[in-house]
Design an enzyme around this catalytic site. Structure first.
Site, mmCIF file in Angstrom:
data_model
loop_
_atom_site.group_PDB
_atom_site.id
_atom_site.type_symbol
_atom_site.label_atom_id
_atom_site.label_comp_id
_atom_site.label_asym_id
_atom_site.label_seq_id
_atom_site.Cartn_x
_atom_site.Cartn_y
_atom_site.Cartn_z
ATOM 1 N N HIS A 68 -9.585 1.395 4.690
ATOM 2 C CA HIS A 68 -8.141 1.544 5.999
ATOM 3 C C HIS A 68 -8.419 2.149 7.097
ATOM 4 O O HIS A 68 -9.206 3.761 6.823
ATOM 5 C CB HIS A 68 -6.925 2.263 4.693
ATOM 6 C CG HIS A 68 -5.581 1.853 5.334
ATOM 7 N ND1 HIS A 68 -5.256 2.412 6.532
ATOM 8 C CD2 HIS A 68 -4.289 1.202 5.621
ATOM 9 C CE1 HIS A 68 -4.019 2.587 6.666
ATOM 10 N NE2 HIS A 68 -3.696 1.376 5.777
ATOM 11 N N ASN A 105 1.380 -1.238 -0.296
ATOM 12 C CA ASN A 105 -0.153 0.057 0.227
ATOM 13 C C ASN A 105 1.231 1.178 -0.102
ATOM 14 O O ASN A 105 1.172 1.613 0.829
ATOM 15 C CB ASN A 105 -0.890 0.108 0.821
ATOM 16 C CG ASN A 105 -1.553 1.269 1.801
ATOM 17 O OD1 ASN A 105 -2.129 2.042 0.328
ATOM 18 N ND2 ASN A 105 -2.371 1.512 2.351
ATOM 19 N N GLY A 114 2.271 2.669 10.643
ATOM 20 C CA GLY A 114 3.870 2.972 10.428
ATOM 21 C C GLY A 114 4.326 3.896 11.778
ATOM 22 O O GLY A 114 5.218 4.756 12.000
ATOM 23 N N GLY A 172 5.145 1.388 4.481
ATOM 24 C CA GLY A 172 6.495 2.037 4.310
ATOM 25 C C GLY A 172 7.176 0.824 3.807
ATOM 26 O O GLY A 172 8.140 1.613 2.813
ATOM 27 N N GLU A 201 -5.675 -4.547 11.016
ATOM 28 C CA GLU A 201 -4.289 -3.663 11.116
ATOM 29 C C GLU A 201 -4.497 -3.018 11.672
ATOM 30 O O GLU A 201 -5.661 -2.252 12.136
ATOM 31 C CB GLU A 201 -4.097 -3.171 9.722
ATOM 32 C CG GLU A 201 -3.855 -3.135 8.508
ATOM 33 C CD GLU A 201 -3.538 -1.680 7.174
ATOM 34 O OE1 GLU A 201 -3.019 -2.861 6.715
ATOM 35 O OE2 GLU A 201 -3.805 -1.059 7.414
ATOM 36 N N LYS A 219 0.662 4.295 -0.220
ATOM 37 C CA LYS A 219 -0.279 5.313 0.217
ATOM 38 C C LYS A 219 -0.611 6.397 -0.264
ATOM 39 O O LYS A 219 -0.122 6.262 -1.953
ATOM 40 C CB LYS A 219 0.510 5.754 1.248
ATOM 41 C CG LYS A 219 0.155 4.038 2.688
ATOM 42 C CD LYS A 219 0.111 4.725 4.281
ATOM 43 C CE LYS A 219 -0.278 3.310 4.828
ATOM 44 N NZ LYS A 219 -0.119 3.483 6.533
ATOM 45 N N SER A 273 3.699 -1.498 10.288
ATOM 46 C CA SER A 273 4.842 -2.176 10.489
ATOM 47 C C SER A 273 6.057 -3.659 10.304
ATOM 48 O O SER A 273 6.638 -4.047 10.782
ATOM 49 C CB SER A 273 5.742 -1.528 11.594
ATOM 50 O OG SER A 273 5.022 0.122 12.189
ATOM 51 N N GLU A 310 -6.909 4.443 7.766
ATOM 52 C CA GLU A 310 -5.909 6.553 7.537
ATOM 53 C C GLU A 310 -7.875 7.309 7.180
ATOM 54 O O GLU A 310 -8.107 8.163 6.955
ATOM 55 C CB GLU A 310 -5.302 6.072 6.977
ATOM 56 C CG GLU A 310 -4.624 6.024 7.683
ATOM 57 C CD GLU A 310 -2.524 5.911 6.737
ATOM 58 O OE1 GLU A 310 -2.655 5.338 5.258
ATOM 59 O OE2 GLU A 310 -1.895 5.514 6.901
HETATM 60 P P1 13P Z 1 3.171 0.687 7.251
HETATM 61 O O1 13P Z 1 3.163 -0.502 7.396
HETATM 62 O O2 13P Z 1 4.171 1.731 7.113
HETATM 63 O O3 13P Z 1 3.489 0.400 9.135
HETATM 64 O O4 13P Z 1 1.349 0.483 7.594
HETATM 65 C C1 13P Z 1 0.971 -0.879 7.536
HETATM 66 C C2 13P Z 1 -0.218 -0.241 6.672
HETATM 67 O O5 13P Z 1 -0.879 0.786 7.257
HETATM 68 C C3 13P Z 1 -0.483 -0.810 5.539
HETATM 69 O O6 13P Z 1 -1.696 -0.652 4.424
#
Ligand code: 13P
Length: 256
Positions: A107, A21, A184, A242, A178, A23, A220, A109
């Protein structure tokens, strides 16, 4: 718990699926390099599947770079509506024209920053399926919810909304667990913490006639912790933020 045959009736060996992802990251030039590396370096070992979910403007670029490869691509969001006067929205039919196989919905977010409710997320999942694609439905608790012992009730309520909206169609989804506190932050759920929630999600999915739905873990995930997570019986792969922006790291996770 070791990988292999699962504990739920009707559930056999499943491929592992690892999805990046991106983002709101990327740019034409850096995407070209990343997609080219993924394409040239991914050896598609048996039982492993790989995909990237990119920002809408780059769907054509993912399609151009990955068509004919074993790597799938998708979007990170979609409208719950089919067409019409909905300024700024993008429909499932539109992203389908760019060869997408997946669309992430719900998600954390989007739930937190853009106010998406369980009902909206469920409607988006339905729209994605109607468009012929697979929704990757995200669920997960915040840290205060975990500390209050509400993890199970939070994720079950999020899943229940989708089961309620889709009925038997729920077998066409992928779920991503998640935990919001792990996204993150560099703070990963332990394999046991993740496995406990995955087991619960799988048991509800099996009850709904969707024993074969994949449940991915996200938050993460890195090359050095992926192996232990993916070894858990009910963790079917990962949704990677990330670390999906670096080809080497992302592919190391996918091979883990
Ligand atoms: P990270 O791997 O950066 O923690 O993000 C996870 C995520 O939100 C994947 O959708």
């Amino acid at each position: 718990m070791a990988g292999g045959a699962r504990s739920f009736p009707g559930r056999g060996m499943r491929d592992k699926l690892v999805v990046g992802n991106w983002k709101m990251n990327g740019g034409l030039k850096q995407n070209d390099a990343l997609l080219a590396s993924l394409r040239s370096d991914w050896d598609a070992p048996a039982g492993r599947r790989l995909a990237v979910c990119v920002p809408f403007p780059y769907l054509w670029q993912a399609q151009a770079a990955l068509s004919g490869s074993t790597i799938a691509w998708g979007a990170q969001n979609v409208s719950e509506r089919a067409a019409g006067a909905f300024t700024g929205e993008v429909s499932a039919a539109m992203i389908a024209e760019f060869g997408c196989r997946y669309a992430i919905v719900g998600h954390s977010e989007r739930r937190t920053l853009y106010g998406e409710t369980d009902a909206v997320v469920a409607a988006k999942a339905a729209a994605v399926i109607a468009g012929g694609l697979t929704p990757i439905v995200c669920v997960g608790e915040t840290l205060p919810e975990r500390d209050a012992g509400a993890t199970e009730s939070v994720v079950m309520q999020q899943l229940e909304a989708v089961i309620g909206a889709l009925g038997a169609g729920v077998s066409a989804i992928v779920v991503a667990y998640e935990p919001v506190w792990a996204i993150g932050t560099g703070r990963t759920a332990t394999p046991q913490q993740a496995q406990d929630v995955h087991r619960l999600l799988h048991s509800r999915l099996a009850e709904a006639g969707a024993a074969d739905v994949l449940v991915l873990y996200g938050g993460s995930v890195k090359a050095d912790n992926a192996k232990a997570l993916f070894a858990c019986a009910d963790i079917d792969g990962g949704l990677i933020g990330g670390a999906s922006l670096k080809a080497d790291e992302f592919l190391a996770i996918a091979r883990a």
